[in-house]
Design an enzyme around this catalytic site. Structure first.
Site, PDB file in Angstrom:
ATOM      1  N   GLU A   1       0.729  -1.310   0.192  1.00  0.00           N
ATOM      2  CA  GLU A   1       0.285   0.078  -0.002  1.00  0.00           C
ATOM      3  C   GLU A   1       0.905   1.151   0.022  1.00  0.00           C
ATOM      4  OE1 GLU A   1      -3.185  -0.244  -0.701  1.00  0.00           O
ATOM      5  OE2 GLU A   1      -3.114  -2.205  -0.728  1.00  0.00           O
TER       6      GLU A   1
ATOM      7  N   TRP B   1       1.848   1.989  -3.366  1.00  0.00           N
ATOM      8  CA  TRP B   1       0.848   2.762  -4.036  1.00  0.00           C
ATOM      9  C   TRP B   1       1.028   4.295  -4.077  1.00  0.00           C
ATOM     10  CZ3 TRP B   1      -2.585   1.550  -7.732  1.00  0.00           C
ATOM     11  CH2 TRP B   1      -3.161   0.363  -7.979  1.00  0.00           C
TER      12      TRP B   1
ATOM     13  N   TRP C   1     -19.895  14.233 -19.095  1.00  0.00           N
ATOM     14  CA  TRP C   1     -20.355  14.643 -17.848  1.00  0.00           C
ATOM     15  C   TRP C   1     -21.423  15.480 -17.539  1.00  0.00           C
ATOM     16  CZ3 TRP C   1     -17.482  11.305 -15.101  1.00  0.00           C
ATOM     17  CH2 TRP C   1     -16.183  10.916 -15.505  1.00  0.00           C
TER      18      TRP C   1
ATOM     19  N   ASN D   1     -10.463   3.848   3.243  1.00  0.00           N
ATOM     20  CA  ASN D   1     -10.034   3.494   1.612  1.00  0.00           C
ATOM     21  C   ASN D   1     -11.353   3.074   0.782  1.00  0.00           C
ATOM     22  OD1 ASN D   1      -8.256   3.701  -0.516  1.00  0.00           O
ATOM     23  ND2 ASN D   1      -8.368   1.304  -0.384  1.00  0.00           N
TER      24      ASN D   1
ATOM     25  N   TRP E   1     -15.046  13.871 -11.982  1.00  0.00           N
ATOM     26  CA  TRP E   1     -14.274  13.531 -11.018  1.00  0.00           C
ATOM     27  C   TRP E   1     -13.515  14.782 -10.631  1.00  0.00           C
ATOM     28  CZ3 TRP E   1      -8.782  14.603 -11.719  1.00  0.00           C
ATOM     29  CH2 TRP E   1      -8.413  14.515 -12.920  1.00  0.00           C
TER      30      TRP E   1
ATOM     31  N   TRP F   1      -8.562   9.294  -7.738  1.00  0.00           N
ATOM     32  CA  TRP F   1      -9.646   9.822  -8.527  1.00  0.00           C
ATOM     33  C   TRP F   1      -9.784   9.226  -9.912  1.00  0.00           C
ATOM     34  CZ3 TRP F   1     -14.645  11.416  -7.283  1.00  0.00           C
ATOM     35  CH2 TRP F   1     -14.844  11.790  -5.667  1.00  0.00           C
TER      36      TRP F   1
HETATM   37  P1  FAD Z   1      -3.294   2.325   5.241  1.00  0.00           P
HETATM   38  O1  FAD Z   1      -4.296   1.093   4.389  1.00  0.00           O
HETATM   39  O2  FAD Z   1      -3.013   1.825   6.401  1.00  0.00           O
HETATM   40  O3  FAD Z   1      -2.137   2.313   4.177  1.00  0.00           O
HETATM   41  C1  FAD Z   1      -0.609   2.824   4.828  1.00  0.00           C
HETATM   42  C2  FAD Z   1      -0.287   4.031   3.827  1.00  0.00           C
HETATM   43  O4  FAD Z   1      -0.074   3.547   2.566  1.00  0.00           O
HETATM   44  C3  FAD Z   1      -1.093   5.118   3.947  1.00  0.00           C
HETATM   45  O5  FAD Z   1      -1.338   5.943   4.859  1.00  0.00           O
HETATM   46  C4  FAD Z   1      -0.933   5.674   2.398  1.00  0.00           C
HETATM   47  O6  FAD Z   1       0.176   6.676   2.527  1.00  0.00           O
HETATM   48  C5  FAD Z   1      -0.608   4.558   1.737  1.00  0.00           C
HETATM   49  N1  FAD Z   1      -1.690   4.231   0.873  1.00  0.00           N
HETATM   50  C6  FAD Z   1      -2.927   3.314   1.165  1.00  0.00           C
HETATM   51  N2  FAD Z   1      -3.491   3.111   0.205  1.00  0.00           N
HETATM   52  C7  FAD Z   1      -3.264   3.892  -0.865  1.00  0.00           C
HETATM   53  C8  FAD Z   1      -3.740   3.911  -2.201  1.00  0.00           C
HETATM   54  N3  FAD Z   1      -4.829   3.417  -2.509  1.00  0.00           N
HETATM   55  N4  FAD Z   1      -3.175   5.058  -2.916  1.00  0.00           N
HETATM   56  C9  FAD Z   1      -2.012   5.757  -2.641  1.00  0.00           C
HETATM   57  N5  FAD Z   1      -1.528   5.351  -1.151  1.00  0.00           N
HETATM   58  C10 FAD Z   1      -2.126   4.627  -0.368  1.00  0.00           C
HETATM   59  N6  FAD Z   1      -4.512   8.816   0.172  1.00  0.00           N
HETATM   60  C11 FAD Z   1      -3.812   9.672   0.500  1.00  0.00           C
HETATM   61  O7  FAD Z   1      -2.911   9.972   1.347  1.00  0.00           O
HETATM   62  N7  FAD Z   1      -4.296  11.123   0.337  1.00  0.00           N
HETATM   63  C12 FAD Z   1      -5.092  11.515  -0.439  1.00  0.00           C
HETATM   64  O8  FAD Z   1      -5.485  12.667  -0.786  1.00  0.00           O
HETATM   65  C13 FAD Z   1      -6.057  10.462  -0.941  1.00  0.00           C
HETATM   66  N8  FAD Z   1      -7.023  10.502  -1.740  1.00  0.00           N
HETATM   67  C14 FAD Z   1      -7.939   9.493  -2.144  1.00  0.00           C
HETATM   68  C15 FAD Z   1      -8.836   9.600  -3.038  1.00  0.00           C
HETATM   69  C16 FAD Z   1      -9.669   8.813  -3.431  1.00  0.00           C
HETATM   70  C17 FAD Z   1     -10.879   8.690  -4.182  1.00  0.00           C
HETATM   71  C18 FAD Z   1      -9.359   7.222  -3.042  1.00  0.00           C
HETATM   72  C19 FAD Z   1     -10.100   6.036  -3.417  1.00  0.00           C
HETATM   73  C20 FAD Z   1      -8.121   6.862  -2.207  1.00  0.00           C
HETATM   74  C21 FAD Z   1      -7.482   8.170  -1.839  1.00  0.00           C
HETATM   75  N9  FAD Z   1      -6.099   8.150  -1.097  1.00  0.00           N
HETATM   76  C22 FAD Z   1      -5.676   9.116  -0.784  1.00  0.00           C
HETATM   77  C23 FAD Z   1      -5.511   6.572  -0.933  1.00  0.00           C
HETATM   78  C24 FAD Z   1      -6.157   5.708   0.405  1.00  0.00           C
HETATM   79  O9  FAD Z   1      -7.700   5.938   0.396  1.00  0.00           O
HETATM   80  C25 FAD Z   1      -5.478   6.206   1.693  1.00  0.00           C
HETATM   81  O10 FAD Z   1      -4.204   6.547   1.592  1.00  0.00           O
HETATM   82  C26 FAD Z   1      -5.893   5.501   2.899  1.00  0.00           C
HETATM   83  O11 FAD Z   1      -7.156   5.343   3.073  1.00  0.00           O
HETATM   84  C27 FAD Z   1      -5.370   6.221   4.026  1.00  0.00           C
HETATM   85  O12 FAD Z   1      -5.587   5.450   5.458  1.00  0.00           O
HETATM   86  P2  FAD Z   1      -4.395   4.650   6.294  1.00  0.00           P
HETATM   87  O13 FAD Z   1      -3.347   5.614   6.440  1.00  0.00           O
HETATM   88  O14 FAD Z   1      -5.133   3.895   7.191  1.00  0.00           O
HETATM   89  O15 FAD Z   1      -4.137   3.556   5.104  1.00  0.00           O
END
Ligand code: FAD
Length: 480
Positions: A283, A286, A314, A349, A367, A390
């Protein structure tokens, strides 16, 4: 007899989105330089990048205060300025006699023109500029395919990244930082006006502890307990077992290396399986991938990665957008997410994916409108992750979910909040409903609905929204 070595020259330690002292090669370099260190933060609304949204400003206010305290406990302090970055750097160089400026690479292409100007000016002043990568484990653009192009698909990117990573040793935070004889003038952090007033809407943000100590405490707590369940249950909105490290990573309060090492260490100590640690690491990759995409496509927050989507039909709708923002779409799982975001500055997420899908597919709203709302309301609003995610949901990203894959907001709720606990927490008017009804209140009779206040009917029926989205996709295909 040789003359004594001249005292080391002062150093400006310019903080950006790297608000920590530990595991920070730039801070380490400054501390070891032997000269006086002048830590500085400059808030510049015209730097070229997007100004922080309201939730980010709330976070920054606390994170900067935390950094200042950490600096003070090392005999130092944070100098705060607001306005033109280059002008402030020049003034500070003149005021302090600094011969080096240390900073982190923000990995934000929108800041490249500013960077070029800073580089040219410091070179003319014979002041060294040292830029460190402190917030990512790779340099965007450096992970390349066999034909020497950056990757546009996550899985091969992550494989190549893993193969090429050279793990650095962790770097302890310095015990002291040399102070200058006189400190330059500084604003008080609260003078930046980042904390909301009139009204102060941030009551629900008290769950957060911005700053390096908060980041490390969160990481430790997560690795102690929830990491063990992470692989199997990270999609469950009701269980809430993800790390919540995102705002800490966003502001560089913890190094991604520290996170990766902590996960591996937890697995080594048997507190989580290797698979769980590996899932967390994937993650974090990502996030690396999103910065890789921002590097390839600097207009990520405004223009679709796949250019053909610029012609997508849109249907902007201000009222529907407003209902979505306020958590009044009539889809209970979506509304729970949107209210969680509004109250706490964060959303799970899985729920982010579903609310985004409903906006761009069922409601056919661009979006970019959803991305902008998230930018303003997320404490982790990130110039790479937010637009990349997005675009992923909207089907127009580099490695996107195909547009025709449309989340059903009702069954998603049933699957990832099976008891409806998440919905009851964030949509309290639905609390009286039975679990069998809570994911789809619109299926109830008027009489049964009478207990749920003015909770709205769906903006568009689920199947009708899906069919309309598919027709829109067909029309795009036909036109191209
Ligand atoms: P955990 O699951 O604990 O993951 C650990 C770390 O991995 C996160 O803190 C984050 O840095 C990274 N990570 C996890 N999932 C993703 C992912 N899908 N994409 C990229 N990095 C990821 N994340 C942001 O940090 N900032 C945003 O502005 C953001 N906007 C989003 C918008 C949408 C529409 C979606 C679907 C996802 C977005 N995310 C964003 C990705 C993700 O949702 C969040 O990083 C995650 O929910 C953060 O929670 P966590 O720290 O508990 O994640």
């Amino acid at each position: 007899m040789s003359s004594p070595a001249p005292a080391a020259a002062p150093v400006l330690l310019w903080f950006r989105a790297d608000l920590r002292l530990g595991d920070h090669p730039g801070v380490d370099w400054a501390a070891r330089s032997g000269g006086a260190v002048i830590p500085v933060f400059i808030h510049d609304e015209r730097s070229g990048t997007r100004p922080p949204g309201a939730a980010s400003r709330w976070w920054l206010d606390k994170s900067l205060k935390s950094l200042d305290q950490d600096l003070q406990s090392r005999g130092s302090r944070l100098i705060v300025r607001a306005g033109d970055t280059l002008a402030h750097l020049e003034t500070l160089i003149a005021e302090t006699g600094a011969k080096a400026v240390i900073c982190s690479d923000p990995h934000d292409p929108a800041l490249s023109p500013l960077h070029a100007r800073i580089e040219a000016r410091l070179s003319a002043l014979k002041v060294q500029l040292r830029v460190f990568n402190t917030t990512l484990v790779h340099q965007p653009g450096s992970v390349r395919t066999g034909s020497d192009t950056p990757y546009k698909v996550y899985s091969p990117f992550a494989r190549a990244l893993r193969a090429q990573l050279v793990w650095p040793d962790s770097i302890p935070a310095p015990k002291r930082l040399n102070a200058p004889d006189t400190w330059p003038q500084s604003l008080a952090i609260q003078d930046l006006g980042f904390h909301p007033t009139r009204p102060d809407w941030s009551g629900g943000f008290s769950i957060w502890q911005p700053g390096e100590a908060g980041a490390l405490a969160r990481l430790e707590a997560f690795c102690q307990s929830d990491l063990a369940q992470y692989k199997d249950h990270r999609d469950r909105a009701d269980l809430d077992i993800t790390s919540r490290l995102s705002p800490h990573l966003r502001y560089g309060e913890v190094s991604p290396w520290t996170v990766l090492r902590a996960a591996l260490e937890a697995a080594r100590q048997g507190r989580a399986t290797d698979a769980a640690a590996d899932k967390l690491i994937s993650e974090v990759y990502w996030r690396e991938f999103a910065y890789n995409l921002l590097h390839i496509h600097p207009a990520l927050s405004s223009e679709p990665f796949k250019p053909e989507y610029a012609a997508f039909p849109w249907q902007p709708d201000a009222d529907a957008l407003e209902a979505w923002c306020r958590g009044r779409t009539g889809y209970s799982f979506v509304d729970a997410g949107m209210r969680q975001l509004w109250v706490s500055g964060w959303m799970h997420n899985r729920v982010r994916m579903v609310v985004a899908s409903v906006l761009v597919k069922h409601l056919l709203i661009p979006w970019q409108d959803g991305e902008a709302w998230f930018w303003d309301t997320l404490v982790d609003a990130c110039p790479a992750n937010n637009p990349a995610s997005w675009q992923w949901v909207a089907g127009c990203g580099a490695d996107a979910a195909p547009y025709f894959r449309i989340f059903n907001p009702i069954t998603q709720g049933q699957k990832f909040d099976p008891e409806g606990r998440y919905i009851r927490q964030w949509v309290p008017e639905l609390k009286p409903l039975k679990t069998s009804d809570i994911h789809d209140p619109s299926s109830l009779s008027l009489f049964q609905r009478s207990g749920v206040g003015d909770y709205p009917a769906p903006l568009i029926a689920c199947d009708a929204g899906r069919d309309r989205a598919l027709r829109a996709l067909e029309s795009l295909k036909a036109a191209s």
